[in-house]
Design an enzyme around this catalytic site. Structure first.
Site, mmCIF file in Angstrom:
data_model
loop_
_atom_site.group_PDB
_atom_site.id
_atom_site.type_symbol
_atom_site.label_atom_id
_atom_site.label_comp_id
_atom_site.label_asym_id
_atom_site.label_seq_id
_atom_site.Cartn_x
_atom_site.Cartn_y
_atom_site.Cartn_z
ATOM 1 C CG HIS A 128 49.755 42.042 62.162
ATOM 2 N ND1 HIS A 128 50.316 40.904 62.691
ATOM 3 C CD2 HIS A 128 50.774 42.700 61.542
ATOM 4 C CE1 HIS A 128 51.606 40.856 62.395
ATOM 5 N NE2 HIS A 128 51.921 41.937 61.708
ATOM 6 C CB SER A 180 55.296 38.434 64.187
ATOM 7 O OG SER A 180 54.156 39.029 63.651
ATOM 8 N NE ARG A 232 55.529 47.711 64.863
ATOM 9 C CZ ARG A 232 56.126 46.617 64.478
ATOM 10 N NH1 ARG A 232 56.036 45.543 65.217
ATOM 11 N NH2 ARG A 232 56.825 46.589 63.367
ATOM 12 C CE LYS A 277 61.291 39.691 57.008
ATOM 13 N NZ LYS A 277 60.252 40.437 57.717
HETATM 14 P P1 ADP Z 1 56.908 42.997 57.513
HETATM 15 O O1 ADP Z 1 57.948 41.926 57.379
HETATM 16 O O2 ADP Z 1 56.338 43.429 56.196
HETATM 17 O O3 ADP Z 1 57.284 44.150 58.390
HETATM 18 P P2 ADP Z 1 55.055 42.271 59.635
HETATM 19 O O4 ADP Z 1 54.057 41.161 59.673
HETATM 20 O O5 ADP Z 1 56.075 42.322 60.702
HETATM 21 O O6 ADP Z 1 55.684 42.213 58.198
HETATM 22 O O7 ADP Z 1 54.289 43.667 59.648
HETATM 23 C C1 ADP Z 1 53.351 44.005 58.672
HETATM 24 C C2 ADP Z 1 52.900 45.430 58.906
HETATM 25 O O8 ADP Z 1 52.208 45.507 60.150
HETATM 26 C C3 ADP Z 1 54.038 46.441 59.019
HETATM 27 O O9 ADP Z 1 53.608 47.662 58.477
HETATM 28 C C4 ADP Z 1 54.265 46.571 60.502
HETATM 29 O O10 ADP Z 1 54.798 47.831 60.844
HETATM 30 C C5 ADP Z 1 52.841 46.428 60.999
HETATM 31 N N1 ADP Z 1 52.801 45.926 62.371
HETATM 32 C C6 ADP Z 1 53.368 44.819 62.883
HETATM 33 N N2 ADP Z 1 53.115 44.698 64.202
HETATM 34 C C7 ADP Z 1 52.344 45.771 64.521
HETATM 35 C C8 ADP Z 1 51.773 46.256 65.731
HETATM 36 N N3 ADP Z 1 51.942 45.638 66.891
HETATM 37 N N4 ADP Z 1 51.060 47.391 65.674
HETATM 38 C C9 ADP Z 1 50.918 48.046 64.505
HETATM 39 N N5 ADP Z 1 51.434 47.672 63.344
HETATM 40 C C10 ADP Z 1 52.143 46.549 63.339
#
Ligand code: ADP
Length: 162
Positions: free
Chosen positions: A17, A128, A90, A41
């Site tokens: 992130h 995450s 990703r 969630k």
């Molecule tokens: P959501 O439930 O909205 O997907 P996340 O916290 O999992 O929430 O992800 C928020 C955003 O960050 C999404 O666009 C996701 O693709 C991106 N994201 C999560 N992990 C990574 C990572 N390791 N590298 C790049 N982008 C990421």
């Protein structure tokens, strides 16, 4: 001022992130990181905890804010005067869901663009939920999350195993 929002669950924030946030502030003047309140969630950390971990992890940046929001992402974008929504991509596995969300958001608000950024390849396998699983198994997550998040995970799982 060109402002964007970066919405997500951030349960918890990872270096993936943060990589996306760093890339965002090279392109835009301001990014509002927004923790989504998603009742569907069951997060490990409360909204308040996720906001505070993000704030701690992003304190070196002065053109970044952290808030939480409830409701439609495009409504939130309008409310804060943002021109776009940042999402991280990703792998191909992210594509279908993100494509659907982006087109739906465009249908809801044609003036808000969705912008996809790709992290450094070392973060492409990181999310995450992997971090939560590893931390729950007592594995070292220092390559994946900032120290404050590491500590919060340790505390959380210590409490859970009691
Ligand atoms: P959501 O439930 O909205 O997907 P996340 O916290 O999992 O929430 O992800 C928020 C955003 O960050 C999404 O666009 C996701 O693709 C991106 N994201 C999560 N992990 C990574 C990572 N390791 N590298 C790049 N982008 C990421």
């Amino acid at each position: 001022m060109r402002k964007v929002i970066y919405p997500g669950t951030f349960d918890p924030v990872t270096y993936g992130h943060i990589d996306i946030i760093k890339r965002t502030i090279e392109l835009f003047d301001f990014v509002a990181v927004t923790v989504a309140i998603n009742p569907a969630k069951k997060p490990l950390f409360s909204v308040k905890e996720r906001v505070s971990l993000l704030k701690e992890s992003l304190k070196e940046f002065n053109n970044v804010s952290v808030e939480s929001f409830d409701g439609l992402v495009v409504d939130y974008a309008h409310k804060v005067g943002a021109i776009g929504i940042i999402r991280g991509l990703r792998a191909v596995s992210d594509f279908e869901y993100e494509f659907q969300m982006a087109l739906m958001n465009r249908k809801l608000a044609n003036d808000i663009a969705t912008i996809f950024l790709m992290p450094h390849e070392k973060y492409t396998y990181l999310d995450s939920s992997i971090v939560r699983n590893l931390a729950g198994l007592n594995s070292d997550v220092s390559d994946f999350v900032p120290p404050s998040v590491q500590m919060a995970l340790k505390k959380r799982f210590r409490r859970k195993s009691k």
